[in-house]
Design a protein around this motif. Structure first.
Motif, PDB file in Angstrom:
ATOM      1  N   PRO A  16       0.840  -1.193   0.000  1.00 53.77           N
ATOM      2  CA  PRO A  16       0.000   0.000   0.000  1.00 53.77           C
ATOM      3  C   PRO A  16       0.882   1.253   0.000  1.00 53.77           C
ATOM      4  N   THR A  17       0.413   2.310  -0.636  1.00 52.32           N
ATOM      5  CA  THR A  17       1.129   3.589  -0.608  1.00 52.32           C
ATOM      6  C   THR A  17       0.591   4.418   0.554  1.00 52.32           C
TER       7      THR A  17
ATOM      8  N   GLU B 207      -1.193   6.944   0.157  1.00 53.95           N
ATOM      9  CA  GLU B 207      -2.524   7.388  -0.260  1.00 53.95           C
ATOM     10  C   GLU B 207      -3.522   6.261  -0.048  1.00 53.95           C
ATOM     11  N   LYS B 208      -4.558   6.533   0.689  1.00 56.96           N
ATOM     12  CA  LYS B 208      -5.557   5.510   1.004  1.00 56.96           C
ATOM     13  C   LYS B 208      -6.137   4.895  -0.279  1.00 56.96           C
ATOM     14  N   GLY B 209      -6.161   3.571  -0.323  1.00 55.76           N
ATOM     15  CA  GLY B 209      -6.743   2.858  -1.456  1.00 55.76           C
ATOM     16  C   GLY B 209      -5.834   2.694  -2.660  1.00 55.76           C
ATOM     17  N   LYS B 210      -4.595   3.222  -2.599  1.00 53.71           N
ATOM     18  CA  LYS B 210      -3.672   3.078  -3.731  1.00 53.71           C
ATOM     19  C   LYS B 210      -2.549   2.121  -3.345  1.00 53.71           C
ATOM     20  N   TRP B 211      -2.245   1.228  -4.266  1.00 55.11           N
ATOM     21  CA  TRP B 211      -1.203   0.238  -4.057  1.00 55.11           C
ATOM     22  C   TRP B 211      -0.121   0.364  -5.113  1.00 55.11           C
ATOM     23  N   MET B 212       1.102  -0.014  -4.751  1.00 50.71           N
ATOM     24  CA  MET B 212       2.235  -0.001  -5.657  1.00 50.71           C
ATOM     25  C   MET B 212       2.632  -1.450  -5.925  1.00 50.71           C
ATOM     26  N   TYR B 213       2.691  -1.792  -7.196  1.00 53.99           N
ATOM     27  CA  TYR B 213       3.170  -3.112  -7.620  1.00 53.99           C
ATOM     28  C   TYR B 213       4.540  -2.899  -8.253  1.00 53.99           C
ATOM     29  N   PHE B 214       5.492  -3.750  -7.922  1.00 52.18           N
ATOM     30  CA  PHE B 214       6.836  -3.565  -8.466  1.00 52.18           C
ATOM     31  C   PHE B 214       7.458  -4.897  -8.857  1.00 52.18           C
ATOM     32  N   ASP B 215       8.318  -4.834  -9.867  1.00 50.52           N
ATOM     33  CA  ASP B 215       9.108  -5.967 -10.341  1.00 50.52           C
ATOM     34  C   ASP B 215      10.508  -5.448 -10.613  1.00 50.52           C
TER      35      ASP B 215
ATOM     36  N   ILE C  41       7.566  -0.143 -11.871  1.00 47.74           N
ATOM     37  CA  ILE C  41       6.688   0.207 -10.759  1.00 47.74           C
ATOM     38  C   ILE C  41       5.387   0.716 -11.359  1.00 47.74           C
ATOM     39  N   ARG C  42       4.265   0.196 -10.863  1.00 55.28           N
ATOM     40  CA  ARG C  42       2.976   0.606 -11.410  1.00 55.28           C
ATOM     41  C   ARG C  42       1.933   0.626 -10.297  1.00 55.28           C
ATOM     42  N   GLU C  43       0.879   1.341 -10.532  1.00 53.97           N
ATOM     43  CA  GLU C  43      -0.220   1.395  -9.584  1.00 53.97           C
ATOM     44  C   GLU C  43      -1.119   0.190  -9.794  1.00 53.97           C
ATOM     45  N   GLY C  44      -1.689  -0.312  -8.713  1.00 56.28           N
ATOM     46  CA  GLY C  44      -2.565  -1.471  -8.827  1.00 56.28           C
ATOM     47  C   GLY C  44      -3.746  -1.356  -7.891  1.00 56.28           C
ATOM     48  N   THR C  45      -4.618  -2.332  -7.984  1.00 62.29           N
ATOM     49  CA  THR C  45      -5.800  -2.354  -7.139  1.00 62.29           C
ATOM     50  C   THR C  45      -5.441  -2.888  -5.757  1.00 62.29           C
ATOM     51  N   PRO C  46      -6.174  -2.472  -4.739  1.00 62.49           N
ATOM     52  CA  PRO C  46      -5.867  -2.900  -3.378  1.00 62.49           C
ATOM     53  C   PRO C  46      -5.976  -4.411  -3.194  1.00 62.49           C
ATOM     54  N   ASP C  47      -5.142  -4.912  -2.325  1.00 60.80           N
ATOM     55  CA  ASP C  47      -5.183  -6.303  -1.907  1.00 60.80           C
ATOM     56  C   ASP C  47      -5.358  -6.299  -0.389  1.00 60.80           C
ATOM     57  N   TYR C  48      -5.551  -7.452   0.208  1.00 62.29           N
ATOM     58  CA  TYR C  48      -5.770  -7.513   1.655  1.00 62.29           C
ATOM     59  C   TYR C  48      -4.502  -7.254   2.446  1.00 62.29           C
ATOM     60  N   THR C  49      -3.384  -7.679   1.906  1.00 57.49           N
ATOM     61  CA  THR C  49      -2.118  -7.511   2.612  1.00 57.49           C
ATOM     62  C   THR C  49      -0.997  -7.335   1.590  1.00 57.49           C
ATOM     63  N   GLY C  50       0.030  -6.628   1.966  1.00 53.95           N
ATOM     64  CA  GLY C  50       1.178  -6.473   1.086  1.00 53.95           C
ATOM     65  C   GLY C  50       1.977  -7.758   1.019  1.00 53.95           C
ATOM     66  N   LYS C  51       2.679  -7.935  -0.090  1.00 52.77           N
ATOM     67  CA  LYS C  51       3.513  -9.130  -0.279  1.00 52.77           C
ATOM     68  C   LYS C  51       4.793  -8.704  -0.971  1.00 52.77           C
ATOM     69  N   VAL C  52       5.899  -9.262  -0.536  1.00 51.91           N
ATOM     70  CA  VAL C  52       7.188  -8.981  -1.153  1.00 51.91           C
ATOM     71  C   VAL C  52       7.960 -10.290  -1.239  1.00 51.91           C
TER      72      VAL C  52
END
Length: 68
Positions: free
Chosen positions: A18-19, A21-29, A37-48
């Motif tokens: 999660p970033t 900003e409420k409701g915004k998530w960061m996906y990265f590879d 790095i791109r914006e994505g839809t919320p998930d329940y928990t972060g994962k790395v």
């Protein structure tokens, strides 16, 4: 992480967090020489996931913990 050996030798890192900003998530590879790095839809928990050798787990954990 892509340009230093501070965290060990990282050959792949990916995840979603999660970033501030409420409701915004960061996906990265990340692989050597390429990072996305791109914006994505919320998930329940972060994962790395970090793949490599001689990984410095304490420094990696600290890098992904929210600092207040």
């Amino acid at each position: 992480m892509a340009n230093t050996d501070k965290y060990g030798t990282i050959v792949r890192c990916k995840g979603m967090l999660p970033t501030n900003e409420k409701g915004k998530w960061m996906y990265f590879d990340m692989v050597p020489e390429q990072t996305e790095i791109r914006e994505g839809t919320p998930d329940y928990t972060g994962k790395v996931v970090v793949i490599g050798s001689d990984l410095k787990e304490d420094l990696l954990k600290a890098a992904f913990v929210e600092k207040s």
